[in-house]
Design a protein around this motif. Structure first.
Motif, mmCIF file in Angstrom:
data_model
loop_
_atom_site.group_PDB
_atom_site.id
_atom_site.type_symbol
_atom_site.label_atom_id
_atom_site.label_comp_id
_atom_site.label_asym_id
_atom_site.label_seq_id
_atom_site.Cartn_x
_atom_site.Cartn_y
_atom_site.Cartn_z
ATOM 1 N N HIS A 135 -9.476 -0.828 -11.761
ATOM 2 C CA HIS A 135 -11.054 0.213 -10.465
ATOM 3 C C HIS A 135 -9.813 -0.069 -9.613
ATOM 4 O O HIS A 135 -10.080 0.844 -8.942
ATOM 5 C CB HIS A 135 -12.208 -1.210 -10.523
ATOM 6 N N PHE A 136 -9.610 -1.262 -8.871
ATOM 7 C CA PHE A 136 -8.219 -1.142 -8.425
ATOM 8 C C PHE A 136 -7.253 0.739 -7.871
ATOM 9 O O PHE A 136 -7.267 1.241 -7.858
ATOM 10 C CB PHE A 136 -7.094 -2.338 -8.257
ATOM 11 N N ASN A 137 -6.958 0.799 -9.117
ATOM 12 C CA ASN A 137 -6.275 1.969 -9.503
ATOM 13 C C ASN A 137 -6.941 3.203 -9.090
ATOM 14 O O ASN A 137 -6.393 3.991 -8.235
ATOM 15 C CB ASN A 137 -5.722 2.003 -10.968
ATOM 16 N N ALA A 138 -7.661 3.119 -9.512
ATOM 17 C CA ALA A 138 -8.605 4.327 -8.671
ATOM 18 C C ALA A 138 -9.198 4.395 -7.554
ATOM 19 O O ALA A 138 -9.221 5.567 -6.748
ATOM 20 C CB ALA A 138 -10.341 3.603 -9.538
ATOM 21 N N ILE A 139 -9.448 3.386 -6.998
ATOM 22 C CA ILE A 139 -9.529 3.166 -5.522
ATOM 23 C C ILE A 139 -8.626 3.723 -4.834
ATOM 24 O O ILE A 139 -8.154 4.996 -4.272
ATOM 25 C CB ILE A 139 -10.207 2.114 -5.039
ATOM 26 N N THR A 140 -7.221 2.988 -5.013
ATOM 27 C CA THR A 140 -5.717 3.381 -4.005
ATOM 28 C C THR A 140 -5.305 4.883 -4.265
ATOM 29 O O THR A 140 -4.848 5.403 -4.400
ATOM 30 C CB THR A 140 -5.478 2.358 -4.495
ATOM 31 N N ALA A 141 -5.869 5.358 -5.989
ATOM 32 C CA ALA A 141 -5.362 6.556 -6.106
ATOM 33 C C ALA A 141 -5.836 7.565 -5.482
ATOM 34 O O ALA A 141 -5.628 9.184 -5.503
ATOM 35 C CB ALA A 141 -5.894 6.288 -7.378
ATOM 36 N N ALA A 142 -7.149 7.473 -5.354
ATOM 37 C CA ALA A 142 -8.085 8.377 -4.466
ATOM 38 C C ALA A 142 -7.752 7.924 -2.674
ATOM 39 O O ALA A 142 -8.692 8.841 -2.213
ATOM 40 C CB ALA A 142 -9.304 8.525 -4.355
ATOM 41 N N GLY A 143 -6.600 7.454 -2.176
ATOM 42 C CA GLY A 143 -6.117 7.431 -1.003
ATOM 43 C C GLY A 143 -6.995 6.404 -0.334
ATOM 44 O O GLY A 143 -7.242 6.756 1.220
ATOM 45 N N THR A 144 -8.011 5.902 -1.082
ATOM 46 C CA THR A 144 -9.470 5.009 0.130
ATOM 47 C C THR A 144 -8.787 3.769 0.106
ATOM 48 O O THR A 144 -8.636 3.037 -0.428
ATOM 49 C CB THR A 144 -10.285 4.851 -1.150
ATOM 50 N N ALA A 145 -8.886 2.830 1.142
ATOM 51 C CA ALA A 145 -8.208 1.952 1.477
ATOM 52 C C ALA A 145 -9.331 1.253 0.687
ATOM 53 O O ALA A 145 -10.445 0.723 0.895
ATOM 54 C CB ALA A 145 -8.705 1.829 3.146
ATOM 55 N N LEU A 146 -8.738 -0.084 0.357
ATOM 56 C CA LEU A 146 -9.068 -1.705 -0.122
ATOM 57 C C LEU A 146 -9.202 -2.725 0.342
ATOM 58 O O LEU A 146 -7.454 -2.493 0.734
ATOM 59 C CB LEU A 146 -8.281 -1.035 -1.435
ATOM 60 N N VAL A 147 -9.717 -3.632 0.474
ATOM 61 C CA VAL A 147 -9.765 -5.021 0.078
ATOM 62 C C VAL A 147 -9.938 -5.654 -0.530
ATOM 63 O O VAL A 147 -11.722 -5.636 -1.096
ATOM 64 C CB VAL A 147 -10.118 -5.406 1.919
ATOM 65 N N ARG A 148 -9.795 -6.646 -1.115
ATOM 66 C CA ARG A 148 -9.794 -7.528 -2.380
ATOM 67 C C ARG A 148 -9.422 -9.512 -1.845
ATOM 68 O O ARG A 148 -9.683 -9.713 -0.616
ATOM 69 C CB ARG A 148 -9.277 -8.289 -3.080
ATOM 70 N N LEU A 149 -11.023 -9.689 -2.221
ATOM 71 C CA LEU A 149 -11.581 -11.429 -1.852
ATOM 72 C C LEU A 149 -10.467 -11.818 -2.392
ATOM 73 O O LEU A 149 -10.832 -13.287 -2.552
ATOM 74 C CB LEU A 149 -13.404 -11.576 -1.755
ATOM 75 N N SER A 150 -9.755 -11.885 -3.372
ATOM 76 C CA SER A 150 -9.153 -12.464 -4.189
ATOM 77 C C SER A 150 -8.445 -11.491 -5.706
ATOM 78 O O SER A 150 -7.922 -10.539 -5.232
ATOM 79 C CB SER A 150 -10.411 -13.589 -5.206
ATOM 80 N N GLY A 151 -7.767 -12.727 -5.854
ATOM 81 C CA GLY A 151 -7.249 -12.447 -6.903
ATOM 82 C C GLY A 151 -5.195 -12.458 -6.244
ATOM 83 O O GLY A 151 -4.879 -13.219 -4.876
ATOM 84 N N GLU A 152 -4.210 -12.102 -7.121
ATOM 85 C CA GLU A 152 -2.946 -12.160 -6.116
ATOM 86 C C GLU A 152 -2.172 -10.925 -5.019
ATOM 87 O O GLU A 152 -2.720 -10.179 -5.918
ATOM 88 C CB GLU A 152 -1.352 -11.877 -7.813
ATOM 89 N N LEU A 153 -1.347 -11.201 -4.667
ATOM 90 C CA LEU A 153 -1.138 -10.243 -4.086
ATOM 91 C C LEU A 153 -0.347 -8.813 -4.383
ATOM 92 O O LEU A 153 0.710 -9.712 -5.205
ATOM 93 C CB LEU A 153 -0.580 -10.424 -2.935
ATOM 94 N N ASP A 154 -0.566 -7.922 -4.837
ATOM 95 C CA ASP A 154 0.508 -6.961 -5.531
ATOM 96 C C ASP A 154 0.349 -5.472 -4.521
ATOM 97 O O ASP A 154 -0.311 -4.739 -4.034
ATOM 98 C CB ASP A 154 -0.953 -6.478 -6.218
ATOM 99 N N PRO A 155 1.281 -4.685 -4.289
ATOM 100 C CA PRO A 155 1.679 -3.963 -3.286
ATOM 101 C C PRO A 155 0.609 -2.942 -4.869
ATOM 102 O O PRO A 155 0.143 -1.062 -3.458
ATOM 103 C CB PRO A 155 2.904 -3.312 -3.958
ATOM 104 N N ARG A 156 0.383 -2.555 -5.305
ATOM 105 C CA ARG A 156 -0.548 -1.474 -5.891
ATOM 106 C C ARG A 156 -1.748 -1.112 -5.427
ATOM 107 O O ARG A 156 -2.543 -0.595 -5.063
ATOM 108 C CB ARG A 156 0.132 -1.464 -7.699
ATOM 109 N N PHE A 157 -2.402 -2.415 -4.607
ATOM 110 C CA PHE A 157 -3.450 -3.025 -5.016
ATOM 111 C C PHE A 157 -4.675 -2.840 -3.545
ATOM 112 O O PHE A 157 -5.177 -4.063 -3.631
ATOM 113 C CB PHE A 157 -3.737 -4.070 -6.041
ATOM 114 N N GLY A 158 -3.967 -2.731 -2.628
ATOM 115 C CA GLY A 158 -4.350 -3.390 -1.592
ATOM 116 C C GLY A 158 -4.546 -4.370 -0.760
ATOM 117 O O GLY A 158 -3.671 -5.132 -1.290
ATOM 118 N N ASP A 159 -4.863 -4.687 0.383
ATOM 119 C CA ASP A 159 -4.819 -5.859 1.016
ATOM 120 C C ASP A 159 -5.712 -7.215 0.405
ATOM 121 O O ASP A 159 -6.830 -6.380 -0.082
ATOM 122 C CB ASP A 159 -4.969 -5.709 3.059
ATOM 123 N N ILE A 160 -5.175 -8.343 0.211
ATOM 124 C CA ILE A 160 -6.138 -9.323 0.695
ATOM 125 C C ILE A 160 -6.837 -10.374 1.270
ATOM 126 O O ILE A 160 -6.279 -10.575 2.585
ATOM 127 C CB ILE A 160 -5.707 -9.870 -0.988
#
Length: 335
Positions: A135-160
């Motif tokens: 899901h994170f891959n689909a969002i970031t691949a589309a160039g859409t800004a992503l903020v997650r509310l939990s999980g580990e910080l990962d350079p592929r998957f947006g801010d937390i």
């Protein structure tokens, strides 16, 4: 204008006797326009009933000026507070905030994300407990800004943006231990979700720091809902001996636990203590009022919004960022 004709910016310009560029400057406010001309253009806009076409503007700017908050359970009062925080920061900047519900399976979330990306939203706050890497891959691949509310910080998957779930749960368990409770059960949410995993870690850490081992028989899991809390509490209350206290994965689960305790004719905190997590408004309205952990939903929403504005402003933002907000133990009558 006929009813079939949609009033456009060219109609406003012609009626006001100015250029289309001037009308555009009045609407955007990005270039100075004399007060007299601005007043005339605004009067014509009102008379003609002109409304800017957001899809056309989006084609010109590459922006939809829309941000979506994706949640698993819209009935949880935590999320409306988050949305209010988002709105406070983003609405004055011209953004529309929508709340989308992805209940049930990961496939449901696939569908929601597909619709949002098709509508080219500028950003997504991912609060769904079903979110996975694809899901994170689909969002970031589309160039859409992503903020997650939990999980580990990962350079592929947006801010937390997150609160300290582990520390918050450790605080509430420590509070119970300091009050003399030793046999403490946990009615937790989905252990595969980040909140479930991190809050379980806090429960175990507090016991360990107090020199106690966690008993896996005292841990039950289920949905982060009132019904899930009731089922988990019934299981633990059926043990012999039953726990002296129950810590719950969130306040909704704690409400369910209180339901189960009342059904068995027990009292809180006389027979058993109960704690929640999140500090939704209902926590202070229950009888007895619920000891819980204040999870700063409104502030989390504001922090997410500020990260979006940084990303969407065109300013250079290197790497992914993590914002960790403090939580606070709220001691009330249920312990």
């Amino acid at each position: 204008m006929s009813k079939e004709h949609r009033v456009g910016i060219a109609d406003v310009a012609a009626t006001a006797g100015v250029s289309v560029t001037t009308v555009s400057h009045v609407l955007s406010g990005r270039r100075p326009v004399s007060d007299r001309t601005k007043a005339k253009v605004l009067r014509v806009i009102d008379e003609l009933g002109y409304r800017p076409d957001p899809s056309a503007r989006g084609l010109r700017t590459g922006r939809s000026e829309a941000v979506a908050l994706v949640v698993s359970d819209v009935t949880n009062p935590f999320y409306p507070l988050m949305a209010a925080g988002l709105q406070e920061v983003l609405q004055p900047e011209g953004f529309l905030i929508s709340v989308c519900v992805a209940q049930g399976t990961s496939h449901d979330l696939d569908t929601v994300i597909r619709h949002l990306l098709n509508r080219r939203v500028d950003g997504i706050v991912m609060a769904s407990l079903n979110a996975q890497e694809h899901h994170f891959n689909a969002i970031t691949a589309a160039g859409t800004a992503l903020v997650r509310l939990s999980g580990e910080l990962d350079p592929r998957f947006g801010d937390i943006v997150r609160a300290d779930d582990t520390g918050g749960m450790a605080d509430v368990v420590t509070h119970l231990l300091e009050r003399g409770y030793r046999r403490i059960g946990m009615v937790n949410g989905d252990p595969d979700s980040s909140p479930g995993r991190l809050r379980l870690a806090g429960y175990r850490r507090a016991l360990r720091d107090f020199g106690l081992e966690s008993d896996e028989n005292l841990i039950t899991t289920g949905p982060f809902t009132r019904a899930g809390g009731a089922r988990g509490a019934h299981r633990l209350l059926g043990m012999d001996p039953m726990p002296q206290a129950l810590v719950c994965g969130n306040d909704l689960m704690a409400v369910g636990a209180l339901d189960a305790i009342r059904e068995r004719g027990l009292s809180v905190p006389g027979d058993i203590a109960v704690t929640g997590y999140d500090d939704i408004e209902a926590a202070s309205l229950l009888s007895p009022r619920l000891t819980t952990v204040h999870n700063p939903a409104f502030e989390i929403g504001r922090a997410c919004a500020r990260l979006f504005l940084d990303r969407l402003s065109g300013s250079s933002v290197e790497g992914v960022r993590e914002v960790v907000l403090p939580q606070k133990l709220i001691v009330r009558e249920s312990t």
